[in-house]
Write a protein that holds these residues in place. Structure first.
Motif, PDB file in Angstrom:
ATOM      1  N   LEU A 111       0.874  -1.183   0.000  1.00  0.00           N
ATOM      2  CA  LEU A 111       0.000   0.000   0.000  1.00  0.00           C
ATOM      3  C   LEU A 111       0.905   1.225   0.000  1.00  0.00           C
ATOM      4  CD1 LEU A 111      -2.739  -1.143   2.568  1.00  0.00           C
ATOM      5  CD2 LEU A 111      -2.996  -0.908   0.083  1.00  0.00           C
ATOM      6  N   TYR A 131      -3.076  -4.507   7.916  1.00  0.00           N
ATOM      7  CA  TYR A 131      -3.438  -4.578   6.506  1.00  0.00           C
ATOM      8  C   TYR A 131      -2.203  -4.485   5.634  1.00  0.00           C
ATOM      9  CZ  TYR A 131      -8.235  -3.835   8.009  1.00  0.00           C
ATOM     10  OH  TYR A 131      -9.459  -3.980   8.609  1.00  0.00           O
ATOM     11  N   GLY A 133      -1.306  -4.799   0.978  1.00  0.00           N
ATOM     12  CA  GLY A 133      -2.058  -4.716  -0.273  1.00  0.00           C
ATOM     13  C   GLY A 133      -1.162  -4.410  -1.451  1.00  0.00           C
ATOM     14  N   GLN A 151      -5.598   1.152  -5.542  1.00  0.00           N
ATOM     15  CA  GLN A 151      -5.027   0.304  -4.517  1.00  0.00           C
ATOM     16  C   GLN A 151      -6.050  -0.739  -4.101  1.00  0.00           C
ATOM     17  OE1 GLN A 151      -3.655   3.265  -1.487  1.00  0.00           O
ATOM     18  NE2 GLN A 151      -1.600   2.605  -2.126  1.00  0.00           N
ATOM     19  N   ARG A 153      -6.642  -3.579  -0.719  1.00  0.00           N
ATOM     20  CA  ARG A 153      -6.159  -3.846   0.634  1.00  0.00           C
ATOM     21  C   ARG A 153      -6.577  -5.245   1.036  1.00  0.00           C
ATOM     22  NH1 ARG A 153      -8.398   0.104   5.260  1.00  0.00           N
ATOM     23  NH2 ARG A 153      -9.976  -1.530   5.423  1.00  0.00           N
ATOM     24  N   VAL A 198      -9.236   3.642  -3.545  1.00  0.00           N
ATOM     25  CA  VAL A 198      -9.049   2.449  -2.699  1.00  0.00           C
ATOM     26  C   VAL A 198     -10.219   1.511  -2.981  1.00  0.00           C
ATOM     27  CG1 VAL A 198      -8.873   1.564  -0.350  1.00  0.00           C
ATOM     28  CG2 VAL A 198      -7.924   3.827  -0.928  1.00  0.00           C
TER      29      VAL A 198
END
Ligand code: GRF
Length: 203
Positions: A111, A131, A133, A151, A153, A198
């Motif tokens: 991320l 998290y 991602g 992105q 996650r 996101v």
């Protein structure tokens, strides 16, 4: 939109892009796949899909500049308008990156801006992240920087090894990379000032 994909290895992200570009509702065509490794399985994936391939082996060049120059020559000869780096493990020169500014994207397994660089899954686990991602971003000279496009996650779970977490992230990579290509091909993306998305929503 004529796309060129540059790989170094297995090419599972390339495969996701190949499958997406094959869909009639996506105005994108992968015109060339370049690998710096002759043995990259991704080349086989391209051949099976009838896509032109080229090996440009960095080990046969005296320096990064001449290697990158041949990348651009091959891409421009194929009429490529957008470069997708997919599991490509070489650092590109500023000159190459600036030549393809806002016409080159990459997928990174973290991320961003967190965990730039390598071994991202191991580092996230060791940091006790809840998290992790992946991120599709426009490429800029500084490694793993640049405007974020999409992105996804995933949770880091008890007992996750880097391999397990990498597998969970890779599944998401195969979703957001084609989605990013779609948005660009459909003209839905401007670059500067783009709010990071996101899971498909403005972040
Ligand atoms: C994967 O770790 C992925 O996260 C990163 O490059 C590696 C290989 O991807 N983008 P691929 O299977 O070659 O697309």
């Amino acid at each position: 939109l004529k796309v060129g994909v540059i790989i170094s290895g297995g090419g599972s992200n390339l495969q996701a892009l190949i499958d997406a570009a094959a869909a009639p509702d996506l105005p994108a065509e992968i015109g060339l796949v370049i690998s710096n490794n002759a043995g990259a399985y991704g080349l086989e994936r391209a051949r099976k899909a009838g896509i032109a391939t080229k090996v440009i082996d960095h080990r046969t060049y005296p320096d990064r500049e001449s290697f990158d120059r041949d990348l651009t020559v091959a891409l421009e000869k194929a009429g490529v308008e957008l470069v997708c780096l997919a599991g490509f493990l070489r650092v590109l020169t500023d000159e190459f990156v600036n030549h393809w500014r806002d016409r080159m994207i990459n997928i990174h397994p973290s991320l961003l801006p967190k965990y730039k660089g390598l071994h991202t899954h191991k580092r996230a686990i060791e940091a006790g992240e809840e998290y992790h991602g992946c991120t599709v971003h426009y490429v800029r000279p500084d490694l793993d920087t640049g405007p974020l496009l999409l992105q996804a996650r995933v949770p880091v779970l008890e007992g996750d090894t880097p391999e397990i977490l990498a597998g969970r992230v890779l599944e998401k990579e195969h979703l957001i990379y084609p989605e990013a290509l779609r948005k660009i091909a459909l003209g839905e993306i401007t670059v500067e000032g783009e709010t990071p998305m996101v899971n498909g929503h403005p972040g």
